[in-house]
Design an enzyme around this catalytic site. Structure first.
Site, PDB file in Angstrom:
ATOM      1  N   ASP A   1      -1.953   4.112  -9.186  1.00  0.00           N
ATOM      2  CA  ASP A   1      -3.235   3.543  -8.810  1.00  0.00           C
ATOM      3  C   ASP A   1      -3.123   3.088  -7.351  1.00  0.00           C
ATOM      4  O   ASP A   1      -2.021   2.868  -6.843  1.00  0.00           O
ATOM      5  CB  ASP A   1      -3.537   2.354  -9.732  1.00  0.00           C
ATOM      6  CG  ASP A   1      -4.779   1.601  -9.307  1.00  0.00           C
ATOM      7  OD1 ASP A   1      -5.808   2.248  -9.072  1.00  0.00           O
ATOM      8  OD2 ASP A   1      -4.714   0.368  -9.214  1.00  0.00           O
TER       9      ASP A   1
ATOM     10  N   ASP B   1      -5.880   0.798  -5.464  1.00  0.00           N
ATOM     11  CA  ASP B   1      -6.403  -0.544  -5.207  1.00  0.00           C
ATOM     12  C   ASP B   1      -5.630  -1.597  -5.996  1.00  0.00           C
ATOM     13  O   ASP B   1      -5.467  -1.491  -7.210  1.00  0.00           O
ATOM     14  CB  ASP B   1      -7.880  -0.618  -5.581  1.00  0.00           C
ATOM     15  CG  ASP B   1      -8.736   0.312  -4.737  1.00  0.00           C
ATOM     16  OD1 ASP B   1      -8.320   0.622  -3.610  1.00  0.00           O
ATOM     17  OD2 ASP B   1      -9.805   0.722  -5.205  1.00  0.00           O
TER      18      ASP B   1
END
Length: 224
Positions: free
Chosen positions: A22, A24
Site C-alpha cells: 500500500d 498512503d
C-alpha cells in the site's frame, strides 16, 4: 482467515517472491487524497471520509466517490501536487532496495491515484507495470469528470484482485503490506498480511494482521 504464528510469518516474508505495498500511510507518511483535498480547499470535509474508509466502516468505492465529489480536482491542481516530492516513510527506500537485491518483485497497490504515484514509483525503481492505482478523468479543459470505474483499486476487495493477478505471475509466496482495512482484505489470496502502524495505527488491522510492525527497519532486519 486464521493468523500465522510469528515464526511462520517471518519465514513467509523471507521467502516472498513478490511484495504488494500500500502507498498512503505505508510507503508514504501521508494520505494522498487528504493531501489533494487540502490543496483544493476541502481538507476537513474529506478527512472524515478517509478515516471511515480505511477503518472499514464504509464501502471504499462509496467513500472514494464522495471524497472526489467534494474535492473536484482539476488536472492543473493534480499536476501541481504531483510536482511536490513524496513524503516517504523512514526506511522504505532501504527496504525496497533490499527486496530488489534479493530478487523479490515489489508492487505498489493503492487506492490513490496513478499520477501521484509516478514519482513514488520512480524513486523506488518500481516499473510502471507494477503500479496499480486509480485514474482520474478530465475533460478537454482539464475539469474533473470522474474516475475510471474499471480500476480494481476503486472498489472494496480490489486489492485482493490485484494480489490474485500477481500470484499468477510468480511461483512463490505473495505478501501484502499495508495500514488499512482494504489491505487486510487482500489476505487471502495473499499468503501473508503484514499490518503497518508506523504512521497510523488502526485497531482492526493490529488485531487482524498476521504480523504487525511499527517500522520498516523491523522488516528489513528480518531479511538479514
Amino acid at each position: 482467515m486464521s493468523r500465522m504464528d510469528h515464526s511462520q510469518a517471518v519465514a513467509t516474508w523471507r521467502a516472498a517472491a513478490a511484495v504488494c505495498m500500500d502507498v498512503d500511510s505505508t510507503v508514504c507518511r501521508d494520505e494522498a487524497i487528504d493531501k489533494l483535498a487540502a490543496y483544493c480547499g476541502a481538507g476537513s470535509q474529506v478527512a472524515d471520509w478517509t478515516v471511515r474508509a480505511m477503518g472499514g466502516c464504509v464501502d471504499f468505492h462509496t467513500a472514494l466517490k464522495a471524497r472526489l465529489d467534494l474535492i473536484h480536482p482539476s488536472r492543473a491542481q493534480l499536476e501541481a501536487l504531483r510536482a511536490q516530492p513524496p513524503l516517504f516513510t523512514p526506511g522504505i527506500l532501504e527496504l525496497v532496495a533490499a527486496l530488489h537485491a534479493r530478487g523479490t518483485l515489489v508492487y505498489l497497490v493503492s487506492g490513490g491515484f496513478e499520477a501521484l504515484l509516478e514519482p513514488v514509483a520512480a524513486a523506488l525503481s518500481i516499473p510502471a507495470d507494477r503500479v496499480f492505482a486509480n485514474k482520474l478523468l478530465f475533460d478537454e479543459s482539464g475539469a474533473y469528470t470522474g474516475f475510471d470505474d474499471s480500476c480494481p483499486t476503486a472498489h472494496s476487495g480490489g486489492k485482493a484482485k490485484v494480489v490474485a493477478h500477481v500470484k499468477t505471475l510468480v511461483s512463490g509466496p505473495v505478501v501484502m503490506l499495508g495500514d488499512g482495512a482494504t489491505d487486510m482484505e487482500a489476505r487471502p489470496p495473499a499468503d501473508l498480511f503484514i499490518g503497518f502502524g508506523g504512521n497510523v495505527v488502526r485497531q482492526a488491522v493490529r488485531d487482524g494482521a498476521d504480523w504487525f510492525v511499527s517500522s520498516m527497519t523491523e522488516l528489513q532486519r528480518a531479511l538479514e
